[in-house]
Structures are given as C-alpha cells and as structure tokens.
Design a protein around this motif. Structure first.
Motif, mmCIF file in Angstrom:
data_model
loop_
_atom_site.group_PDB
_atom_site.id
_atom_site.type_symbol
_atom_site.label_atom_id
_atom_site.label_comp_id
_atom_site.label_asym_id
_atom_site.label_seq_id
_atom_site.Cartn_x
_atom_site.Cartn_y
_atom_site.Cartn_z
ATOM 1 N N ASP A 63 0.900 -1.205 -0.119
ATOM 2 C CA ASP A 63 0.034 0.007 0.071
ATOM 3 C C ASP A 63 0.912 1.338 -0.024
ATOM 4 N N ALA A 64 1.981 0.891 -0.135
ATOM 5 C CA ALA A 64 2.843 2.211 -0.053
ATOM 6 C C ALA A 64 3.251 3.064 -1.462
ATOM 7 N N THR A 65 3.243 4.284 -1.576
ATOM 8 C CA THR A 65 3.726 4.860 -2.964
ATOM 9 C C THR A 65 5.167 4.924 -3.018
ATOM 10 N N ILE A 66 5.655 4.552 -3.928
ATOM 11 C CA ILE A 66 7.218 4.679 -4.214
ATOM 12 C C ILE A 66 7.656 5.675 -5.051
ATOM 13 N N ALA A 67 8.554 6.710 -4.556
ATOM 14 C CA ALA A 67 8.648 7.895 -5.233
ATOM 15 C C ALA A 67 10.403 7.605 -5.570
ATOM 16 N N LYS A 68 10.980 7.793 -6.960
ATOM 17 C CA LYS A 68 12.329 7.595 -7.049
ATOM 18 C C LYS A 68 12.783 8.933 -7.554
ATOM 19 N N VAL A 69 14.022 9.140 -6.874
ATOM 20 C CA VAL A 69 14.773 10.694 -7.165
ATOM 21 C C VAL A 69 16.052 10.257 -7.523
ATOM 22 N N ASP A 70 16.398 10.716 -8.768
ATOM 23 C CA ASP A 70 17.828 10.583 -9.355
ATOM 24 C C ASP A 70 18.797 11.665 -8.954
ATOM 25 N N VAL A 71 19.600 11.334 -7.915
ATOM 26 C CA VAL A 71 20.349 12.225 -6.984
ATOM 27 C C VAL A 71 21.219 13.074 -8.173
ATOM 28 N N ASP A 72 21.624 12.612 -9.418
ATOM 29 C CA ASP A 72 22.416 13.365 -10.241
ATOM 30 C C ASP A 72 21.628 14.669 -10.775
ATOM 31 N N ALA A 73 20.357 14.075 -11.226
ATOM 32 C CA ALA A 73 19.418 15.230 -11.802
ATOM 33 C C ALA A 73 18.955 16.156 -10.764
ATOM 34 N N ASN A 74 18.809 15.669 -9.635
ATOM 35 C CA ASN A 74 17.870 16.363 -8.617
ATOM 36 C C ASN A 74 18.843 16.471 -7.314
ATOM 37 N N GLN A 75 20.066 17.160 -7.648
ATOM 38 C CA GLN A 75 21.208 17.378 -6.435
ATOM 39 C C GLN A 75 20.450 18.240 -5.165
ATOM 40 N N GLN A 76 19.848 19.007 -5.694
ATOM 41 C CA GLN A 76 19.210 19.908 -4.531
ATOM 42 C C GLN A 76 18.267 19.499 -3.467
ATOM 43 N N LEU A 77 17.365 18.389 -4.245
ATOM 44 C CA LEU A 77 16.648 17.798 -3.429
ATOM 45 C C LEU A 77 17.113 16.639 -2.564
ATOM 46 N N ALA A 78 18.170 15.950 -3.033
ATOM 47 C CA ALA A 78 19.052 15.012 -2.434
ATOM 48 C C ALA A 78 19.512 15.694 -1.150
ATOM 49 N N SER A 79 19.875 16.798 -1.581
ATOM 50 C CA SER A 79 20.653 17.596 -0.343
ATOM 51 C C SER A 79 19.888 17.966 0.858
ATOM 52 N N ALA A 80 18.686 18.298 0.244
ATOM 53 C CA ALA A 80 17.552 18.689 1.305
ATOM 54 C C ALA A 80 17.212 17.572 2.246
ATOM 55 N N TYR A 81 17.426 16.445 1.644
ATOM 56 C CA TYR A 81 17.353 15.163 2.702
ATOM 57 C C TYR A 81 18.687 14.596 3.159
ATOM 58 N N GLY A 82 19.690 15.492 3.002
ATOM 59 C CA GLY A 82 20.932 15.038 3.674
ATOM 60 C C GLY A 82 21.333 13.473 2.937
ATOM 61 N N VAL A 83 21.212 13.407 1.763
ATOM 62 C CA VAL A 83 21.567 12.333 1.019
ATOM 63 C C VAL A 83 23.106 12.257 0.774
ATOM 64 N N ARG A 84 23.946 11.410 1.299
ATOM 65 C CA ARG A 84 25.291 11.489 1.275
ATOM 66 C C ARG A 84 25.855 10.305 0.347
ATOM 67 N N GLY A 85 24.840 9.128 0.223
ATOM 68 C CA GLY A 85 25.180 8.118 -0.485
ATOM 69 C C GLY A 85 24.268 7.488 -1.139
#
Length: 119
Positions: A63-85
C-alpha cells in the motif's frame, strides 16, 4: 480535507514507482499518501540497480507509494534530505519522515518496514 482522506485510504496508490524531480512533487506525494518510500538513486550505482526490481515489486504489492529521485538530476532535493550516499531510502508515514536506510536493505526488510506503518 475529505478528498485527502479518500486518497489516504489507499484507493489510488500507484502500482509503479513515481519519478520525482523537485520538492513540490515529493511533498505532494507525501501529503496525498499515508506511506511513501523514496528511493534516492543514481543510474551509475550498482547497489541502486540491484534494488530497483525490489522497489518496483514493493510498488505493485504494498500500500506504499514509491517515489524515485535521481540524485544526479536532482542534487538540490537530495541535499535537502541529507543524502550522502546512494542508494538512500527514506520512508514517510502520515506526512512525517520516519525511517532512513543508506545502502541496499533486503526486500523483506523494506516490506516489513512498510507494513509496520500501514494499518
């Protein structure tokens, strides 16, 4: 809003992962659905490629919705969530971030985590 509760009841959970390209899109998914598992990934990442079929299966079978975020194309969004790896998987439940995995957890781990937040 009454329309949100109908959506939250799971009647329109996407059965395939949803590609997200900005904060507004991710916020909308988190607001519309009770449980959202967000996969921050990169095309060049081996572990990301290994868990991609697992993530797709979870979209179809839970029942979960799955979202996919390409960190190379969306560096600002990845940074906002503290994604380092990558991969980094962030689970939202009822509008709040509740879990984060860095690396490639098993499908069983992810399924159990999702099920623990869906009632």
């Amino acid at each position: 809003m009454t329309t949100d509760t109908a959506t939250n009841a799971g009647e329109t959970t996407p059965e395939t992962p949803v590609n997200v390209s900005n904060q507004d899109e991710l916020s909308a998914l988190v607001d519309e659905h009770d449980v959202v598992l967000t996969d921050f990934y990169a095309d060049w990442c081996g572990p990301c490629q290994m868990i991609a079929p697992v993530v797709e299966q979870l979209a179809a079978e839970t029942d979960a919705t799955i979202a996919k975020v390409d960190v190379d194309a969306n560096q600002q969004l990845a940074s906002a969530y503290g994604v380092r790896g990558v991969p980094t998987l962030v689970l939202f439940a009822n509008g709040e971030q509740v879990e984060e995995f860095v690396g490639a957890p098993s499908g069983d781990q992810l399924r159990s985590l999702i099920e623990s937040h869906t009632a």
